[in-house]
Design a protein around this motif. Structure first.
Motif, short mmCIF file in Angstrom:
data_model
loop_
_atom_site.label_atom_id
_atom_site.label_comp_id
_atom_site.label_asym_id
_atom_site.label_seq_id
_atom_site.Cartn_x
_atom_site.Cartn_y
_atom_site.Cartn_z
N PHE A 104 -31.93 -3.42 18.28
CA PHE A 104 -32.24 -1.99 18.26
C PHE A 104 -30.95 -1.20 18.10
O PHE A 104 -29.98 -1.42 18.83
CB PHE A 104 -32.94 -1.59 19.56
CG PHE A 104 -33.35 -0.15 19.62
CD1 PHE A 104 -34.53 0.29 19.05
CD2 PHE A 104 -32.53 0.79 20.26
CE1 PHE A 104 -34.90 1.62 19.11
CE2 PHE A 104 -32.89 2.12 20.32
CZ PHE A 104 -34.08 2.54 19.74
N GLN A 105 -30.93 -0.30 17.10
CA GLN A 105 -29.77 0.56 16.87
C GLN A 105 -30.27 1.98 16.65
O GLN A 105 -31.23 2.20 15.90
CB GLN A 105 -28.98 0.10 15.64
CG GLN A 105 -28.49 -1.33 15.71
CD GLN A 105 -27.78 -1.76 14.44
OE1 GLN A 105 -26.96 -1.01 13.90
NE2 GLN A 105 -28.08 -2.95 13.98
N ALA A 106 -29.63 2.95 17.29
CA ALA A 106 -30.07 4.34 17.19
C ALA A 106 -28.89 5.27 17.35
O ALA A 106 -27.94 4.98 18.10
CB ALA A 106 -31.13 4.64 18.24
N SER B 60 -26.54 0.30 20.52
CA SER B 60 -27.31 -0.83 20.04
C SER B 60 -27.55 -1.80 21.18
O SER B 60 -26.72 -1.91 22.10
CB SER B 60 -26.60 -1.54 18.87
OG SER B 60 -25.37 -2.08 19.30
N ILE B 61 -28.69 -2.48 21.11
CA ILE B 61 -29.05 -3.49 22.10
C ILE B 61 -29.56 -4.71 21.34
O ILE B 61 -30.39 -4.59 20.44
CB ILE B 61 -30.12 -2.98 23.07
CG1 ILE B 61 -29.60 -1.80 23.90
CG2 ILE B 61 -30.58 -4.09 23.99
CD1 ILE B 61 -30.64 -1.19 24.80
N VAL B 62 -29.06 -5.88 21.70
CA VAL B 62 -29.52 -7.14 21.13
C VAL B 62 -29.95 -8.05 22.28
O VAL B 62 -29.14 -8.35 23.16
CB VAL B 62 -28.43 -7.83 20.28
CG1 VAL B 62 -28.94 -9.16 19.74
CG2 VAL B 62 -27.98 -6.92 19.14
N TYR B 63 -31.20 -8.44 22.27
CA TYR B 63 -31.73 -9.32 23.32
C TYR B 63 -32.22 -10.61 22.66
O TYR B 63 -32.90 -10.58 21.63
CB TYR B 63 -32.89 -8.65 24.04
CG TYR B 63 -33.67 -9.57 24.96
CD1 TYR B 63 -33.18 -9.93 26.21
CD2 TYR B 63 -34.89 -10.11 24.55
CE1 TYR B 63 -33.89 -10.78 27.04
CE2 TYR B 63 -35.61 -10.96 25.38
CZ TYR B 63 -35.11 -11.30 26.62
OH TYR B 63 -35.81 -12.14 27.43
N THR B 64 -31.85 -11.75 23.25
CA THR B 64 -32.23 -13.05 22.71
C THR B 64 -32.77 -13.92 23.82
O THR B 64 -32.15 -14.03 24.89
CB THR B 64 -31.03 -13.75 22.05
OG1 THR B 64 -30.48 -12.91 21.04
CG2 THR B 64 -31.46 -15.07 21.42
N GLN B 65 -33.93 -14.55 23.57
CA GLN B 65 -34.52 -15.50 24.51
C GLN B 65 -34.98 -16.72 23.75
O GLN B 65 -35.76 -16.63 22.80
CB GLN B 65 -35.70 -14.88 25.25
CG GLN B 65 -36.41 -15.83 26.22
CD GLN B 65 -37.80 -16.23 25.74
OE1 GLN B 65 -38.54 -15.41 25.23
NE2 GLN B 65 -38.14 -17.50 25.92
N LEU B 66 -34.45 -17.89 24.11
CA LEU B 66 -34.80 -19.15 23.48
C LEU B 66 -35.23 -20.13 24.56
O LEU B 66 -34.54 -20.29 25.57
CB LEU B 66 -33.61 -19.73 22.71
CG LEU B 66 -33.04 -18.89 21.57
CD1 LEU B 66 -31.82 -19.57 20.98
CD2 LEU B 66 -34.08 -18.66 20.49
N ALA B 67 -36.36 -20.78 24.34
CA ALA B 67 -36.85 -21.77 25.30
C ALA B 67 -36.09 -23.08 25.14
O ALA B 67 -35.35 -23.29 24.17
CB ALA B 67 -38.35 -21.98 25.12
N ASN B 68 -36.27 -23.99 26.08
CA ASN B 68 -35.64 -25.31 26.00
C ASN B 68 -36.13 -26.06 24.78
O ASN B 68 -37.29 -25.96 24.37
CB ASN B 68 -35.97 -26.14 27.25
CG ASN B 68 -35.33 -25.55 28.50
OD1 ASN B 68 -34.24 -25.01 28.43
ND2 ASN B 68 -36.02 -25.66 29.62
N ASN B 69 -35.25 -26.84 24.18
CA ASN B 69 -35.65 -27.85 23.21
C ASN B 69 -34.73 -29.05 23.37
O ASN B 69 -33.89 -29.08 24.26
CB ASN B 69 -35.66 -27.30 21.77
CG ASN B 69 -34.30 -26.83 21.32
OD1 ASN B 69 -33.27 -27.47 21.56
ND2 ASN B 69 -34.25 -25.68 20.65
#
Length: 570
Positions: free
Chosen positions: A462-464, A472-481
């Motif tokens: 998100f950039q405004a 700006s905000i960058v959010y990342t979520q990744l599950a286990n693999n």
């Protein structure tokens, strides 16, 4: 803001110098520096032999206090050399020292190259693999045109120990890469030949397990469209990969393919693709039960020759419906793809070197081959389906939505665990993006496990705001693999240009999964037509960056236009 005054000023047009006797610098009308003698190049001179601006750095870690006084030598119109002695004082009980740094640059008739080296004789840090004695590094790069179709080049950087480059602020990525390459462009074809080597500067990594590649050959050919618009293609290559410790492999690949794009009179679009992979491998020390670099003594290893023949066909259909409006034009299209291939060919006797990481997302949904390299083929048969909606405004704004899934009716059993494609029905993947104007941009990507009703991947960008104040905000979520543990982090940044000359930024990265700060970075600066001062400060809990060692680092630069810069780091 500033000016230089003197009792006597001599402008020598023949020597292209301006010399001051009894000189002082005034800033905002206040004298700040006095010197009996000062000289700089005449106005408009781009290159001249002489001393460049000194730089100063202070570190509480292994770097200590460092002062650089570079001397620039103009050897000719096409070449120059910069000699930079680096004086270091680490304080008691550690002694000081001097590092010699040299850089040679030259342009040739068909290209350019740079060579760099440094060295000192001192005790190496206790936690490094080298003892006392000579420490240093070498580096270089070059690019040369052979003719209109061919060019070649090289890059290299190596150091005597893992800490040296960061200790002297010489730039130290976690892996230093050596590369020699050539490539050709002709018609609709491309050829490359490359050789690679790596050295690590990370304490937890072992350089002896890094691959040495030589040679790597790739040839890509795309034919001219024939009857009905169909065209042939050929991808072929060879790679020889060796290690001082660990497995070795030699691979020859060949993939002829045929593609037929077609648009019917009704407006729906088709694409047919047929291909055959023919691969041969000669391997040594391959662990047939895992993808680890070093084979386990408890598992079987393979030494020998193996290969595979892997045919694959895909049929893709989409039907774009267009609705033009006075202010917004919309495009809605259903998309379906059938991918057919046998359930085979990923043998444990084939070392997995270039397909070790896998992530299923919206960019991979309609790819016939979802793996990143050649060592693993995307076997089995499936149907990919989804919908896409796009909107375009007359004011330049746009938005798009994509959502889709795969059904694998012939699914191999060795797909990466928790990858999103290891079940008959894959995870649902999608993308939503919105940009109504140049002041707002938002993108959301996701992977949703419908069977467990759980989000396995989320990305928010998100950039405004205008240049006067934006964030700006960058959010990342990744599950286990099977290759990565769960990751959940957020990065936020605020930037302001609150005046024609003033600017500031503040950014921070936070690891939500491990509840810790990854980094904090702040900048502040003033830049007008003749003067600038810029400050950068950063905090990294791990204590190392590519440029320096230590949790806290700062960089200060003061610029006097047409005169020079003063730079300091600490």
């Amino acid at each position: 803001v500033w000016q230089i005054k003197a009792h006597e000023v001599i402008r020598d047009k023949a020597a292209q110098t301006v010399t001051y006797h009894g000189a002082w610098m005034e800033m905002w009308g206040v004298p700040v520096i006095w010197t009996p003698y000062f000289q700089h190049a005449d106005f408009g001179v781009k290159r001249m032999t002489g001393f460049l601006q000194p730089t100063y750095s202070v570190s509480s870690g292994k770097s200590g206090v460092q002062v650089r006084t570079p001397y620039f030598w103009t050897i000719g119109d096409d070449k120059d050399f910069t000699l930079t002695p680096i004086f270091r004082d680490q304080g008691t009980p550690s002694p000081g020292g001097i590092v010699g740094l040299g850089q040679y640059r030259q342009r040739t008739q068909n290209g350019e190259f740079t060579l760099e080296a440094s060295g000192t004789y001192e005790d190496a840090p206790d936690d490094n693999e080298t003892g006392d004695g000579l420490r240093g590094h070498i580096a270089g790069n070059g690019l040369f045109d052979l003719n209109r179709d061919w060019r070649w080049g090289y890059t290299f950087k190596n150091a005597t120990d893992k800490e040296y480059l960061r200790q002297y602020h010489l730039g130290s990525a976690r892996w230093l890469q050596d590369q020699l390459w050539t490539e050709g462009f002709f018609g609709r074809s491309y050829f490359e030949a490359r050789g690679y080597g790596w050295q690590t500067t990370e304490d937890s990594f072992n350089t002896k397990q890094a691959p040495i590649i030589g040679p790597l050959l790739n040839y890509n050919f795309v034919g001219e469209p024939g009857a009905g618009g169909g065209y042939w293609g050929l991808n072929t290559g060879m790679v020889n990969l060796m290690r001082r410790e660990g497995r070795d492999s030699f691979r020859v690949t060949m993939q002829p393919n045929w593609t037929l794009p077609y648009t019917s009179s009704w407006g729906d679009v088709y694409e047919v693709n047929l291909s055959v992979d023919a691969d041969m491998y000669v391997s040594h020390g391959v662990d047939t039960n895992s993808d680890d670099i070093d084979p386990s003594s408890d598992s079987s290893t393979f030494n020998g020759v193996t290969g595979r023949i892997f045919p694959q066909g895909s049929f893709k259909w989409r039907y774009p419906f267009v609705h033009p409006g006075e202010k917004i034009t919309q495009i809605f299209q259903p998309i379906a793809q059938l991918v057919l291939s046998p359930k085979c060919c990923n043998s444990g006797e084939i070392a997995n070197e270039d397909s070790r990481t896998f992530e299923f997302d919206d960019t991979k949904l309609f790819s016939a081959d979802r793996f990143t390299g050649y060592d693993r083929v995307d076997s089995g048969s499936r149907v990919n389906y989804g919908i896409e909606w796009d909107a375009y405004g007359t004011n330049g704004g746009k938005a798009d939505v994509l959502i889709g899934q795969s059904y694998q009716f012939l699914r191999p059993g060795n797909l990466p665990e928790n990858s999103g494609i290891d079940r008959d029905f894959s995870d649902v993947v999608g993308r939503l993006s919105l940009s109504p104007n140049n002041l707002l941009t938002a993108t959301y990507r996701f992977r949703f496990d419908a069977s467990d009703a759980k989000m396995k991947r989320q990305e928010v960008n998100f950039q405004a705001g205008p240049k006067e104040l934006n964030f700006s905000i960058v959010y990342t979520q990744l599950a286990n693999n099977e290759n990565l543990s769960e990751r959940k982090q957020v990065y936020a940044n605020i930037n302001t240009q609150f005046d024609d000359y003033w600017h500031a930024t503040l950014g921070a990265s936070y690891d939500i999964a491990n509840t810790r700060v990854n980094s904090v970075r702040a900048t502040f600066g003033y830049n007008d037509e003749c003067f600038g001062v810029n400050f950068v400060g950063q905090y990294t809990p791990e204590g190392d960056t590519d440029e320096s060692s230590g949790k806290l680092a700062g960089f200060l630069a003061i610029s006097f236009k047409n005169l020079g810069d003063l730079r300091s780091s600490f």
